[in-house]
Design a protein around this motif. Sequence first.
Motif, PDB file in Angstrom:
ATOM      1  N   VAL A 257       1.465  -1.383   0.423  1.00 12.75           N
ATOM      2  CA  VAL A 257       0.914  -2.231   1.487  1.00 12.75           C
ATOM      3  C   VAL A 257       1.869  -2.284   2.674  1.00 12.75           C
ATOM      4  CG1 VAL A 257       0.256  -4.584   2.098  1.00 12.75           C
ATOM      5  CG2 VAL A 257      -0.460  -3.615  -0.095  1.00 12.75           C
ATOM      6  N   ILE A 258       3.163  -2.431   2.371  1.00 10.90           N
ATOM      7  CA  ILE A 258       4.154  -2.466   3.452  1.00 10.90           C
ATOM      8  C   ILE A 258       4.147  -1.141   4.217  1.00 10.90           C
ATOM      9  CG2 ILE A 258       6.622  -2.568   3.954  1.00 10.90           C
ATOM     10  CD1 ILE A 258       6.892  -4.526   1.614  1.00 10.90           C
ATOM     11  N   ALA A 259       4.049  -0.012   3.489  1.00 14.29           N
ATOM     12  CA  ALA A 259       4.013   1.301   4.124  1.00 14.29           C
ATOM     13  C   ALA A 259       2.797   1.437   5.029  1.00 14.29           C
ATOM     14  CB  ALA A 259       4.007   2.393   3.059  1.00 14.29           C
ATOM     15  N   PHE A 260       1.663   0.924   4.561  1.00 10.35           N
ATOM     16  CA  PHE A 260       0.454   0.993   5.371  1.00 10.35           C
ATOM     17  C   PHE A 260       0.610   0.188   6.661  1.00 10.35           C
ATOM     18  CE2 PHE A 260      -3.624  -0.910   6.618  1.00 10.35           C
ATOM     19  CZ  PHE A 260      -4.356   0.252   6.864  1.00 10.35           C
ATOM     20  N   LEU A 261       1.179  -1.014   6.552  1.00  8.98           N
ATOM     21  CA  LEU A 261       1.374  -1.847   7.733  1.00  8.98           C
ATOM     22  C   LEU A 261       2.368  -1.212   8.703  1.00  8.98           C
ATOM     23  CD1 LEU A 261       1.508  -5.385   6.071  1.00  8.98           C
ATOM     24  CD2 LEU A 261      -0.400  -4.345   7.331  1.00  8.98           C
TER      25      LEU A 261
END
Length: 335
Positions: free
Chosen positions: A31-35
């Motif tokens: 999720v952090i990578a996507f953001l």
Amino acid sequence: MNTIRTAMLLAFLTALFMAVGYLIGGGGGMVIAFLMAAGMNLFSYWNADKMVLAMNHAVEVDASNAPEFHAIVKDLADRAGLPMPKTYLIDNPQPNAFATGRNPQNAAVAATTGLLERLSHEEVAAVMAHELAHVQHRDTLTMTITATIAGAISMLGNFAFFFGGNRDNNNPLGFIGVLVAMIVAPLAAMLVQMAISRTREYEADRRGAEICGQPLWLASALDKIARAAERIPNMDAERNPATAHLFIINPLSGERMDNLFSTHPATENRIAALQAMAKESGGRSGPAATPDPEAGTGPWGRSQNQSTAPWGRSQSQSGGPWGRNHPTGPRGPWS
């Protein structure tokens, strides 16, 4: 087919980015990578063109201080049905050019002083037609996003090196996942970025030849630029190698092979494709013609009565890329 291939490669690159986040931090890491990817792409969408132009010390010019160059781009943009892009010149002896901008309405094309000084009017027109083809195909946005995601994957790999060694529940594959994030993922991202770059260059060559109307003009230009790039360094590009894929010919030293590790296809292959295109359209085949230096060639040194534009427009008699009357007169934006 090239459009489908590019879309698939971009999808793979995005999935790879999220996979690296998962390998480092599990679901939360993904999720952090996507953001992060969304934020970086949003920033690059609005600011990448300004950053690239600043890195290469490009100076904006117009009809008042670079009339012939500006007229070339305007005529080609009209032929391609594109809005007139901003025009920039780079005080660099290596002949080269690139396009940037998030869409055709906010595009910019840049050429080096070496390009204007070493190529004929027809060859300059062919090079700028190639760059306008990138604008028309929206390659500038595609390549910006590609470079951003590839750079972010490498950044995550470095993050894994320092912070991903703990074998806890957040890292589902433990040390193996860290190794994949550190080594395999950045390498795969680099290969995908290069594959997309090479695909788009062939397409821009084809469309650029259609815009200027003469495939052999572009073939001749590519040959001259490639040979000059081997001898003349581009120090701005050497300091910022991440922008090398934007140029019509790789501005860096030591990139000549048409393999997975090259940001550009081999110049010989591109010239062969253009020669085949000329033959199919009824044009003259064989080696790309280089204008006779004894015949007053070059964009700024030809006969005043000679109409040089492929679209039948007579050129101004200003005599130089900056609008000076050769050999005297103001030198242009760097005077």
